[in-house]
Every structure is written in C-alpha cells, then in structure tokens.
Motif scaffolding. Structure first.
Motif, PDB file in Angstrom:
ATOM      1  N   PHE A  47       0.857  -1.188   0.000  1.00 33.56           N
ATOM      2  CA  PHE A  47       0.000   0.000   0.000  1.00 33.56           C
ATOM      3  C   PHE A  47       0.885   1.228   0.000  1.00 33.56           C
ATOM      4  O   PHE A  47       2.054   1.184   0.395  1.00 33.56           O
ATOM      5  N   PHE A  78      -1.525   7.667  -8.990  1.00 26.21           N
ATOM      6  CA  PHE A  78      -2.430   6.629  -8.499  1.00 26.21           C
ATOM      7  C   PHE A  78      -3.805   6.907  -9.100  1.00 26.21           C
ATOM      8  O   PHE A  78      -4.418   7.932  -8.810  1.00 26.21           O
ATOM      9  N   CYS A 312      -5.466   1.544  -8.682  1.00 25.35           N
ATOM     10  CA  CYS A 312      -5.577   1.243  -7.257  1.00 25.35           C
ATOM     11  C   CYS A 312      -6.937   1.659  -6.713  1.00 25.35           C
ATOM     12  O   CYS A 312      -7.759   2.267  -7.397  1.00 25.35           O
ATOM     13  N   ASP A 313      -7.153   1.327  -5.448  1.00 30.41           N
ATOM     14  CA  ASP A 313      -8.305   1.797  -4.677  1.00 30.41           C
ATOM     15  C   ASP A 313      -7.794   2.735  -3.592  1.00 30.41           C
ATOM     16  O   ASP A 313      -6.703   2.533  -3.043  1.00 30.41           O
ATOM     17  N   PHE A 323      -3.399   4.231  -0.882  1.00 29.76           N
ATOM     18  CA  PHE A 323      -3.654   3.677  -2.199  1.00 29.76           C
ATOM     19  C   PHE A 323      -3.256   2.200  -2.192  1.00 29.76           C
ATOM     20  O   PHE A 323      -2.116   1.864  -1.873  1.00 29.76           O
ATOM     21  N   VAL A 324      -4.200   1.348  -2.531  1.00 29.21           N
ATOM     22  CA  VAL A 324      -3.963  -0.099  -2.549  1.00 29.21           C
ATOM     23  C   VAL A 324      -4.000  -0.566  -3.997  1.00 29.21           C
ATOM     24  O   VAL A 324      -5.051  -0.503  -4.650  1.00 29.21           O
ATOM     25  N   PRO A 325      -2.873  -1.032  -4.557  1.00 30.73           N
ATOM     26  CA  PRO A 325      -2.843  -1.479  -5.955  1.00 30.73           C
ATOM     27  C   PRO A 325      -3.827  -2.614  -6.203  1.00 30.73           C
ATOM     28  O   PRO A 325      -3.992  -3.505  -5.365  1.00 30.73           O
ATOM     29  N   LYS A 326      -4.459  -2.567  -7.376  1.00 27.34           N
ATOM     30  CA  LYS A 326      -5.389  -3.631  -7.742  1.00 27.34           C
ATOM     31  C   LYS A 326      -4.652  -4.902  -8.143  1.00 27.34           C
ATOM     32  O   LYS A 326      -5.163  -6.007  -7.964  1.00 27.34           O
ATOM     33  N   GLN A 332       5.509  -2.496  -3.266  1.00 26.56           N
ATOM     34  CA  GLN A 332       5.563  -1.156  -2.678  1.00 26.56           C
ATOM     35  C   GLN A 332       6.968  -0.604  -2.781  1.00 26.56           C
ATOM     36  O   GLN A 332       7.932  -1.217  -2.322  1.00 26.56           O
TER      37      GLN A 332
END
Length: 373
Positions: A47, A78, A312-313, A323-326, A332
């Motif tokens: 993240f 992002f 990301c979300d 930001f969490v990559p899909k 990271q």
C-alpha cells in the motif's frame, strides 16, 4: 496429530483471519505487523500512504475520466476507478476529503460538493449567476464570488441538518468603481473566520460572514510589498498565519510574506522552519513534513519526467487513507529524491531549472493528512 492452537502460537493464525484483522487496523500499523514473522508478512498487501504529502488531484475530463492523484513523494500517479459524473465541470477548491466544482446547465450555474472517499456527489441549488471563485469551508458554508472589473460581490449558501439552502444569499456590491483584481490562481482564503482575497497590488479584501449584506471590504493596508512580481498566491499557514507567495514568470521565488496583523503590513519570511509549501493551483498548502528533501522547499505542479501509473483503490482505515494497488504484482516502492518535480528553496541560488519542466494541467492540491494522532 497437530499441536493445540495455544501451542502453535500467533504465527499459525489462518491467512484469512489475519487479513480480516488487518482490515480493522490503521495502515501505519501494517509494517510492524509484517515484521512479526514470515507468515504474517505474506498477508500484508502493498500500500502507499496518501498522507505523506499533499497530492495533485488530476482529472483530464470531468465526467468521463478516472480520478488520478500524483504523489510527489513517490513520483507516481495513483488512478482510482471513481469518476466525478459531472461533464464539463470546473474544479474550484479542495478541503480535506471534499472537492468543490461548478458547471453550467442551460442558463444556470450549479455548484457541486463531491466526497473523494465515498464518491457521494451533492448538487447545490442552481443560480442564474456566474462565479470567478467558489470556496467551501469544509463544514457548512459555501461561497461564490464574482470579482470582475467594477464588481466584487459574494453569494452564500449554508448547510443545515445535511441540507443546503434552496436560495443563495447575495451581498451588496462593494462599489461601482471597485479596482481590485485578484490572482486568477488564488482562491479566497479563510482566516480567523473571515474570508480574504489578495489583489495584484498587494491589497486585501475581507468579508465577514456575520455581516453578509455588507459584502467585501477593501482594506487600506497592506499595500504593495515593494517589488515587482508576476504570480502571487494567498494562503493560511499551518500555524494560522495569513501569508502570500510572490513569484516571477520564470519560476523564481521572489519572496514569501507574512501579514503582520498589528501593523497590517507584509513582512518577509526568511525560513520555512522545516515546512514545505505546495502551490501553483487554486489551493496553496503549507505542511509540516518529516521528509528531509521536502523541507524548506516550495513545490509547483511542474514535472521533469512523466511518472508511472498504478491502478488502485483509495481505502480509509481508522482515519488513514492509502492507495492499494489492484494488481498483486505491484510491489511497494520507497520514496524518491524530489528531482522529478520542480521546486525552489528560499535562497536566490536555490531555484531549480524551470525550463524543461512540463505543467501538470487541470489539477489542484489536496491534503489527505491523518485524522488520528
């Protein structure tokens, strides 16, 4: 036969259970959890903290393009799947998790308040009047301001119990002969409950919400700071001081000035005391930072190299946004050294090369600072 759970210890907790626990903990606790043991590390997904520095929100075409955030700390974009479904809307201001926009529909101007986290979009009631600026206080007040030649007028809308008023309230016109030309890239600034605007000659106009009908009052002081400049940006510091940045067209920082509210004169600031300034859009922000290469620097939305994009979300956990990559293939990365975004320091010799940088169009600084201690 496998040993009892109490003998196997915490390291043997199922991955699904660990992920459920992680989803209930703030992002800042995840690195220490990953360092506990190899098994725990495998369930901690990568993240990117969104609170490390202000971000440049960029939407190429409102209504059809996913929202993008540029991080100067990571030098990455992002991209989140949310869109702001208001075609041809104009970005007006940012405040915390909210973005304020406006757009025309037939002969009306409609102001929009959008929550960047949950995607909730709320249209305020239309107004048959144009705005040069729209500003939201982050709580319950929205103001539209017309500041064209021979006109300085403010209209107000107030939220009560979750609903905005059906009627915008107009103030009186300041003067038929008003000569007050604000910077087109500086939004009015809230300071001690009042609303301030900065003109190109260094003067200030102030508006008191409790005396709405009187509109803006143009102050006799301060006057011009005493040097020529091309670009200027008004802001409130992280310590509640009214300040302004003055630049020339080639990107040289001429001065950062603080308003002495006893003498009502501009006074030069010699040091940012380890802080960082993010400017060049309708929102200017001064923040404390622990990132050494960001300290005592002024940052503008101009880049030397185009960054990579990560799908990301944007996820909120206990008041912390990340930001969490899909894709599970994204690892990271650490931060960069600041050589990709144009910035300048306080000294005359600390301005980086302006030419060769490209302007980041249609953007505004947003600040997703932590809401928890």
């Amino acid at each position: 036969m496998s040993p009892p759970a109490q003998e196997r210890g915490w390291a043997s907790l199922p991955a699904d259970l660990l992920r459920d626990i992680l989803a209930r903990l703030p992002w800042s606790s995840h690195p220490s959890i990953a360092a506990t043991c190899k098994h725990w590390r495998t369930v901690v997904a990568p993240f990117y903290p969104a609170w490390l520095s202000p971000l440049l929100l960029n939407v190429v075409d409102v209504g059809s393009t996913n929202i993008r955030y540029y991080s100067p700390y990571y030098h990455k974009i992002f991209e989140v799947s949310k869109t702001i479904e208001r075609p041809d809307a104009m970005i007006c201001c940012s405040n915390g998790h909210h973005l304020t926009l406006s757009y025309r529909e037939d002969d009306n101007v409609i102001v929009v308040r959008a929550n960047l986290i949950n995607g909730v979009i709320q249209d305020l009631y239309p107004l048959r009047y144009g705005f040069d600026f729209v500003i939201y206080d982050g709580e319950h007040r929205m103001f539209g301001i017309s500041a064209s030649v021979n006109c300085l007028i403010v209209v107000r809308n107030i939220e009560q119990d979750g609903d905005w008023s059906r009627h915008w309230e107009f103030s009186d016109l300041v003067s038929d002969e008003v000569d007050f030309v604000p910077s087109p890239m500086t939004n009015p600034v809230f300071h001690h409950g009042l609303l301030y605007m900065l003109a190109g000659d260094g003067r200030l106009a102030v508006y008191d919400d409790s005396r709405h009908n009187e509109g803006f009052k143009i102050l006799d002081k301060p006057t011009n700071p005493g040097f020529e400049y091309d670009d200027f940006y008004l802001f409130e510091s992280d310590e509640g001081e009214l300040m302004a940045i003055f630049m020339n067209r080639r990107g040289t920082l001429l001065s950062i000035e603080k308003l002495n509210e006893h003498t009502m004169e501009w006074e030069k600031v010699d040091s940012l005391e380890g802080r960082a300034l993010f400017t060049g859009t309708l929102m200017t922000m001064m923040v404390k930072t622990s990132v050494k290469w960001m300290q005592n620097k002024v940052f503008f939305p101009r880049l030397y190299h185009w960054p990579g994009i990560i799908q990301c979300d944007l996820v909120d956990q206990e008041g912390e946004l990340a930001f969490v990559p899909k894709s599970s293939m994204v690892s990271q990365d650490g931060g960069v050294d600041g050589k990709n975004i144009w910035s300048c320091g306080m000294g005359n010799n600390e301005t980086a090369k302006f030419w060769g940088s490209a302007n980041f169009d249609y953007c505004i600084w947003v600040n997703f600072e932590k809401l928890t201690p």
